[in-house]
Design an enzyme around this catalytic site. Sequence first.
Site, PDB file in Angstrom:
ATOM      1  N   SER A 172       0.847  -1.188   0.000  1.00  0.00           N
ATOM      2  CA  SER A 172       0.000   0.000   0.000  1.00  0.00           C
ATOM      3  C   SER A 172       0.885   1.241   0.000  1.00  0.00           C
ATOM      4  CB  SER A 172      -0.910   0.019   1.229  1.00  0.00           C
ATOM      5  OG  SER A 172      -1.539   1.283   1.343  1.00  0.00           O
ATOM      6  N   ASN A 174      -0.083   4.108   1.042  1.00  0.00           N
ATOM      7  CA  ASN A 174      -0.707   5.094   1.922  1.00  0.00           C
ATOM      8  C   ASN A 174      -0.262   5.018   3.380  1.00  0.00           C
ATOM      9  OD1 ASN A 174      -2.278   6.132  -0.240  1.00  0.00           O
ATOM     10  ND2 ASN A 174      -3.630   4.374  -0.044  1.00  0.00           N
ATOM     11  N   LYS A 207       1.276  -9.597  -1.423  1.00  0.00           N
ATOM     12  CA  LYS A 207       0.756  -8.611  -2.372  1.00  0.00           C
ATOM     13  C   LYS A 207       1.811  -7.552  -2.630  1.00  0.00           C
ATOM     14  CE  LYS A 207      -3.450  -6.036  -3.458  1.00  0.00           C
ATOM     15  NZ  LYS A 207      -4.849  -5.820  -3.033  1.00  0.00           N
ATOM     16  N   ASN A 236      -0.906  -4.187  -6.339  1.00  0.00           N
ATOM     17  CA  ASN A 236      -1.650  -3.198  -5.585  1.00  0.00           C
ATOM     18  C   ASN A 236      -1.865  -1.939  -6.440  1.00  0.00           C
ATOM     19  OD1 ASN A 236      -2.791  -1.817  -3.299  1.00  0.00           O
ATOM     20  ND2 ASN A 236      -1.460  -2.998  -1.943  1.00  0.00           N
ATOM     21  N   THR A 237      -2.334  -0.869  -5.815  1.00  0.00           N
ATOM     22  CA  THR A 237      -2.509   0.391  -6.534  1.00  0.00           C
ATOM     23  C   THR A 237      -1.157   1.004  -6.890  1.00  0.00           C
ATOM     24  OG1 THR A 237      -2.607   1.588  -4.444  1.00  0.00           O
ATOM     25  CG2 THR A 237      -4.697   0.862  -5.394  1.00  0.00           C
ATOM     26  N   GLY A 257      -8.163   0.894 -11.048  1.00  0.00           N
ATOM     27  CA  GLY A 257      -9.138   0.955 -12.121  1.00  0.00           C
ATOM     28  C   GLY A 257      -8.487   0.865 -13.493  1.00  0.00           C
ATOM     29  N   GLY A 286      -7.452  -3.136 -12.712  1.00  0.00           N
ATOM     30  CA  GLY A 286      -8.185  -2.721 -13.898  1.00  0.00           C
ATOM     31  C   GLY A 286      -9.098  -3.758 -14.507  1.00  0.00           C
TER      32      GLY A 286
END
Length: 344
Positions: A172, A174, A207, A236-237, A257, A286
């Site tokens: 992550s 964040n 991940k 992950n993002t 996305g 996505g």
Amino acid sequence: MPTAYDLIRPAIFCLDPERAHRLSVAALKAMPRRAAPKADAALAITVAGLDFPNPLGIAAGFDKDAEVPDALLALGFGFAEVGTITPLPQPGNPRPRLFRLAEDRAVINRFGFNSQGGEAAARRLAARAGRGGIVGVNIGANKEAVDRIADYVTMARLMAPHASYLTLNISSPNTPGLRALQDVGALHELLDRVGAAVAGAVPVFLKVAPDLQPEDVDAIARAAIDRRLGALMVSNTTIGRPPLRSAHAAETGGLSGEPLRALALTRLRDFRKATGGEIPLVGIGGIASADHAWDSIRAGASLVQLYSAMVYEGPGIARRIVRGLEEKVRAAGLGSIAEAVGSE
């Protein structure tokens, strides 16, 4: 033909994204308990010793505190992953921290592992014992933890009795400094300590971020193989920003996305090459259609996950993708979707 969700989506999009998300979880909690729909037997696949009825899962992030895993399975997902869950409750980052990029069919989030904590999630998961279905638990470290690896060990011990598999979320963007756990030395220590804590009770998945250099891919792949991880989850993002049209494009956080899809697919191929097929891969990023899922499977993914696409397509997306995969297996003349893995 428009779906029911197409008709109500404009009203949902008038709401703050985080409030809309909480309402969607509340709606699933209010639904009568239903059995998961059965998919074609040709979609069944075994990964890490677990028998998945179909390869499509809901990614971590939707059900952060393990409130609705059974309701998600009833939507048609072959497995549900809850979390990310941290040992101690924490509020996460200040709001607003979730943004719809509708023009790009994307989402940016900077939640920062907001979590009700491990004990609350463990109680909920213990209460569903005996219901069946594959439910993975995605675990993380508290932001203020002095020893973040110790947090993963704590969570692994707490969640192993209630999880079909555990996912170590070290990717992550964040939580400041979290991605440093992908560095070789820290990664080896993390995998060794968690492996000792779990002692083979459940498979352990890892991940990883899409924002990796080639040397990172090779090192992570070797560590995963050497320590016999159940799977690598790719990915992950992203903190990258491809060209975007939305006014929210400059928000900080992880992008997911449609704009992530090409990068995630490239990274999936990189890990397939680096692992030589020695470890299962989970394709994430996505995926919004059966075509997208099929591309990831043919690129090397044994399983796939989605989340952001639910924002734009609604809860019926799982059944649509599963039906589409059934058609693709038949059209390819395959006896099992496992035959398609890595076949491109």
